[in-house]
Design an enzyme around this catalytic site. Structure first.
Site: not given
Ligand code: FCB
Length: 452
Positions: A166, A358
């Site tokens: 990110e 994620e």
């Molecule tokens: C993302 C992050 C991860 C976690 C999620 C909820 O931005 O990569 O570490 O905090 O959000």
């Protein structure tokens, strides 16, 4: 009955990151990171929480590996803490740090779980921040060297590498909004950081490949489509701005298009110097794109006409008034926007493969009689996987899915208050309890799909 079935070779995993779960911040020679520092700044992290103990994963590695195996995970995405490997960011290598991740990788492989390694999930060694951090170009080479050191040790066993997690969060939450480490609030700094992070990604790709022949190497970006309340020209322009800021600022240079011209104009004097060589390096071909996505962003035109971002996000109350349901983070739950995002990325960029690195949700879970019946999380996962299947049908090359997160953990500025885990963690005893969502996920993996 609505049956959702994934392709036979689809990869099912769960994700974590080092600072969020490991604890043991002073063990075995680890140096301090910018998050150790940031957590000590009064008011930056809710309740003054920090990652000193977190889930104590560092000391509970074998039990956590068994937990992953009990859920039938096929893959596990974790991050390496740079300051465990190079306590001062550059220079002397800390053997104990490499040994820890080697034990983790070997433990995964012994259980038939494929490791996906992220090299940077925000743990910049404090020593590098003291020398200017990501704003300083020297940090680019420091990252490339670090990447090579980890790949040299693990490249014979790890075949999936993610350079950065990110870049948007690193750049803009850390250096424009100031809510993440290191806490700067300056657009020019944030854009310089973004450029150096992207450049370090591009230069690290060959450094990793040199030690991990045949490995898949990629980067993980956080993406979300923009939405507005109406189709008025002003609202649509706010969506364009949000999209430029959150998505195109990273995707365009990664896929060879340079920085998007509309945003370059908007950012004006805050733009860093960008050379063609840098842009070529950033666009180094990769094997996959990692996508983290939780929600779309609902926006309206910026109140302040001088705001270079061009939009303001709706507040949670405004979103509720618009009919959105929200997670405990105040993030809108819009599964179809997740599918639309994947379809759009596949159409507009030359991505050979996508992993969802994620996706998940925080809810106010309650542990009752030793169990957590987190049906809202089960529904969130089901609906997002169903949307993912729509994108697959439309041709998006999605190869796998990593639930965020394996277990409840340190949620950055929110400390331990927000729980994203499939597995509940009692922070007083550090007891792990699989939630209903974990058991549902285990069954879903076992049958490669689910029915609703
Ligand atoms: C993302 C992050 C991860 C976690 C999620 C909820 O931005 O990569 O570490 O905090 O959000």
């Amino acid at each position: 009955m609505n049956s959702i079935d994934l392709p036979h070779d689809f990869v099912w995993g769960a994700a974590t990151s080092s600072y969020q779960i490991e604890g043991a911040v002073r063990a075995d020679g680890r140096g301090p990171s910018i998050w150790d520092t940031f957590c000590r700044v009064p008011g930056k992290v809710l309740h003054g929480d920090h990652g000193d103990v977190a889930c104590d994963h560092y000391h509970r590695l074998d039990d956590d590996l068994d937990l992953m195996a009990s859920l039938g995970l096929q893959a596990y995405r974790f991050s390496v803490a740079w300051p465990r490997i190079l306590p001062a960011g550059t220079g002397e290598v800390n053997e104990a740090g490499l040994a820890f991740y080697e034990r983790l990788v070997d433990g995964l492989l012994a259980r038939g779980i494929t490791p996906f390694v992220t090299l940077y999930h925000w743990e910049l060694p404090q020593a590098l921040q003291d020398r200017g951090g990501w704003e300083h170009r020297d940090t680019v080479q420091a990252f490339v060297d670090y990447a090579g050191i980890v790949a040299a040790r693990l490249g014979d066993r790890v075949h999936h590498w993610i350079t950065h997690n990110e870049p948007w969060v690193v750049s803009f939450l850390g250096n424009l909004e100031g809510v993440h480490a290191p806490g700067n609030t300056d657009l020019a700094t944030a854009l310089q950081v973004a450029h150096h992070v992207l450049l370090s990604h591009g230069l690290a790709v060959p450094a990793i490949r040199a030690h991990a022949p045949g490995a898949e190497v990629g980067i993980t970006v956080n993406l979300g489509l923009g939405r507005a309340r109406t189709d008025s020209p002003a609202d649509l322009d706010a969506v364009r701005s949000l999209d430029g800021y959150a998505n195109r600022w990273f995707l365009d240079p990664l896929y060879g298009n340079g920085y998007p011209a509309d945003m370059v104009a908007q950012f004006g004097d805050a733009m860093p110097v960008v050379t063609d060589d840098d842009l070529d390096a950033i666009a180094t071909p990769t094997d996959f794109l990692g996508i983290n996505s939780y929600n779309p962003s609902v926006v309206r035109p910026a109140d302040d006409p001088a705001n270079p971002l061009g939009f303001d996000p709706l507040t949670p109350d405004e979103m509720v008034a618009e009919g959105y349901s929200l997670t405990a983070m105040g993030w809108p739950i819009v599964p179809e926007a997740f599918g639309q995002l994947l379809t759009r990325v596949a159409r507009e960029y030359d991505v050979p493969a996508i992993y969802i690195t994620e996706n998940g949700a925080a809810f106010d879970d309650e542990l009752v009689d030793g169990a957590v019946d987190d049906q809202p999380r089960v529904r969130y996962l089901q609906d997002h996987l169903a949307a993912l299947c729509v994108a697959l049908d439309e041709g998006a090359p999605v190869r796998g899915y990593f639930a965020w997160s394996l277990m409840d953990n340190f949620e950055w500025a929110w400390g331990y208050e927000k729980r994203f885990g499939l597995v509940h963690v009692d922070y007083a005893t550090l007891t792990r309890t699989p939630k209903a969502s974990a058991l549902w996920y285990r069954d879903t993996i076992a049958r490669n799909g689910f029915s609703r």
